[in-house]
Motif scaffolding. Structure first.
Motif, short mmCIF file in Angstrom:
data_model
loop_
_atom_site.label_atom_id
_atom_site.label_comp_id
_atom_site.label_asym_id
_atom_site.label_seq_id
_atom_site.Cartn_x
_atom_site.Cartn_y
_atom_site.Cartn_z
N ARG A 63 -4.02 19.11 52.00
CA ARG A 63 -3.98 19.46 50.58
C ARG A 63 -4.37 20.92 50.44
NH1 ARG A 63 -8.67 19.46 47.45
NH2 ARG A 63 -10.52 18.94 48.65
N VAL A 64 -3.78 21.55 49.45
CA VAL A 64 -4.04 22.96 49.18
C VAL A 64 -5.43 23.10 48.59
CG1 VAL A 64 -3.31 24.97 47.83
CG2 VAL A 64 -1.59 23.47 48.86
N VAL A 65 -6.22 24.03 49.15
CA VAL A 65 -7.57 24.30 48.63
C VAL A 65 -7.74 25.76 48.22
CG1 VAL A 65 -8.68 22.39 49.85
CG2 VAL A 65 -8.51 24.63 50.96
N GLY A 66 -6.70 26.56 48.41
CA GLY A 66 -6.79 27.97 48.02
C GLY A 66 -5.55 28.73 48.42
N GLY A 67 -5.55 30.01 48.11
CA GLY A 67 -4.42 30.86 48.43
C GLY A 67 -3.33 30.78 47.38
N GLU A 68 -2.28 31.55 47.61
CA GLU A 68 -1.13 31.57 46.71
C GLU A 68 0.14 31.49 47.52
OE1 GLU A 68 -1.02 34.79 43.95
OE2 GLU A 68 -3.15 34.60 43.47
N LEU A 69 1.14 30.80 46.98
CA LEU A 69 2.41 30.66 47.66
C LEU A 69 3.03 32.03 47.89
CD1 LEU A 69 4.59 28.69 48.74
CD2 LEU A 69 5.64 28.82 46.48
N ARG A 70 3.41 32.27 49.14
CA ARG A 70 4.10 33.50 49.52
C ARG A 70 4.95 33.21 50.74
NH1 ARG A 70 2.30 34.30 54.17
NH2 ARG A 70 0.13 34.35 54.75
N ASN A 71 5.88 34.10 51.02
CA ASN A 71 6.75 33.96 52.18
C ASN A 71 6.12 34.65 53.39
OD1 ASN A 71 8.63 32.72 50.48
ND2 ASN A 71 9.52 34.69 49.94
N GLU A 72 6.41 34.12 54.57
CA GLU A 72 5.93 34.72 55.81
C GLU A 72 6.70 36.00 56.07
OE1 GLU A 72 4.95 33.31 60.36
OE2 GLU A 72 6.55 32.28 59.30
N VAL A 73 6.02 37.00 56.60
CA VAL A 73 6.66 38.26 56.95
C VAL A 73 6.59 38.42 58.46
CG1 VAL A 73 6.56 40.77 56.69
CG2 VAL A 73 6.02 39.29 54.74
N GLY A 74 7.76 38.63 59.08
CA GLY A 74 7.80 38.87 60.52
C GLY A 74 7.48 37.67 61.39
N GLY A 75 7.69 36.48 60.86
CA GLY A 75 7.39 35.27 61.63
C GLY A 75 8.63 34.43 61.87
N SER A 76 8.40 33.16 62.11
CA SER A 76 9.51 32.24 62.41
C SER A 76 10.17 31.67 61.15
CB SER A 76 9.01 31.10 63.30
OG SER A 76 7.99 30.38 62.62
N THR A 77 9.55 31.86 59.99
CA THR A 77 10.13 31.39 58.72
C THR A 77 10.28 32.57 57.77
OG1 THR A 77 8.00 30.86 57.67
CG2 THR A 77 9.03 29.12 59.01
N ASP A 78 11.14 32.39 56.76
CA ASP A 78 11.36 33.49 55.82
C ASP A 78 11.15 33.11 54.36
OD1 ASP A 78 13.59 31.95 55.31
OD2 ASP A 78 15.03 33.57 55.56
N LEU A 79 10.88 31.84 54.10
CA LEU A 79 10.73 31.38 52.73
C LEU A 79 9.86 30.13 52.71
CD1 LEU A 79 11.78 31.73 49.76
CD2 LEU A 79 13.64 30.18 50.37
N ALA A 80 8.98 30.04 51.73
CA ALA A 80 8.17 28.84 51.53
C ALA A 80 8.40 28.37 50.10
CB ALA A 80 6.69 29.14 51.75
N ALA A 81 8.54 27.05 49.92
CA ALA A 81 8.83 26.53 48.58
C ALA A 81 8.44 25.07 48.46
CB ALA A 81 10.33 26.69 48.28
N TRP A 82 8.19 24.66 47.23
CA TRP A 82 7.96 23.25 46.92
C TRP A 82 9.30 22.61 46.59
CZ3 TRP A 82 3.29 21.04 47.52
CH2 TRP A 82 2.17 21.87 47.59
N HIS A 83 9.51 21.37 47.06
CA HIS A 83 10.74 20.63 46.81
C HIS A 83 10.40 19.24 46.28
CE1 HIS A 83 13.46 23.42 48.89
NE2 HIS A 83 12.41 23.65 49.65
N ASP A 84 11.15 18.79 45.28
CA ASP A 84 10.98 17.42 44.81
C ASP A 84 11.23 16.46 45.96
OD1 ASP A 84 10.46 18.20 42.16
OD2 ASP A 84 12.59 18.16 41.64
N LEU A 85 10.39 15.46 46.09
CA LEU A 85 10.55 14.49 47.18
C LEU A 85 11.93 13.83 47.14
CD1 LEU A 85 7.04 12.80 47.24
CD2 LEU A 85 8.08 14.15 49.07
N GLU A 86 12.42 13.55 45.94
CA GLU A 86 13.72 12.89 45.83
C GLU A 86 14.88 13.79 46.24
OE1 GLU A 86 14.56 13.56 41.09
OE2 GLU A 86 13.33 11.86 41.72
N ALA A 87 14.67 15.11 46.30
CA ALA A 87 15.72 16.05 46.68
C ALA A 87 15.78 16.31 48.19
CB ALA A 87 15.53 17.38 45.96
N VAL A 88 14.76 15.87 48.93
CA VAL A 88 14.69 16.15 50.38
C VAL A 88 15.92 15.65 51.14
CG1 VAL A 88 13.41 15.66 52.50
CG2 VAL A 88 12.19 16.38 50.43
N PRO A 89 16.45 14.45 50.87
CA PRO A 89 17.63 14.01 51.64
C PRO A 89 18.84 14.93 51.51
CG PRO A 89 16.61 12.14 50.55
CD PRO A 89 15.93 13.37 50.01
#
Length: 154
Positions: free
Chosen positions: A98-124
């Motif tokens: 569970r999230v206890v701090g920080g703010e949503l941001r994208n990774e820079v220079g890593g293996s991912t380029d975007l972070a986001a929340w998705h509705d559980l029903e949209a995952v499929p």
């Protein structure tokens, strides 16, 4: 044949019926959604790994609230620059967090380029890695063995 073992830790973080995911380049081009987390450094505790990886990939500080299970896969493939095939085994430890701090941001220079929340029903409907399906099944079913079966893609 060269053998390779990779141990990694990931977290299922769900808030308000939405799951936190990261986006990564796909092997065949394009992108696919992945569960936040990644490989353990030598000497690192798996809980420390998942906390570090979530911060790197999403900007959030997370608290691990439970162990959901383990996923293991094995495949033989050729890797560029190496002679002969590689027998690869991936051991993936899946936690709930569970999230206890920080703010949503994208990774820079890593293996991912975007972070986001998705509705559980949209995952499929997302282009995603199999681990997301495994992890959600672990999260929903909470099997005593910590193992679930999700058929391979294709």
């Amino acid at each position: 044949m060269r053998e390779n073992l990779r141990v990694a830790a990931y977290a299922v973080v769900v808030r308000d019926e939405r799951i936190l995911l990261a986006r990564s380049p796909a092997a065949g081009g394009g992108h696919e959604w992945v569960l936040p987390g990644g490989g353990m450094d030598h000497g690192e505790d798996p809980v420390e790994t998942v906390v570090r990886e979530l911060d790197e990939e999403t900007g959030y500080r997370v608290e691990v609230t439970g162990l959901l299970g383990i996923d293991s896969f094995r495949r033989v493939f050729r890797r560029e620059g190496l002679r002969g095939p590689v027998d690869h085994q991936g051991l993936r430890i899946v936690y709930e967090g569970r999230v206890v701090g920080g703010e949503l941001r994208n990774e820079v220079g890593g293996s991912t380029d975007l972070a986001a929340w998705h509705d559980l029903e949209a995952v499929p409907g997302l282009t995603r890695v199999r681990l997301i399906d495994v992890a959600l099944k672990l999260w929903r079913e909470r099997p005593v063995t910590g193992r679930v079966f999700v058929p391979p893609e294709g």
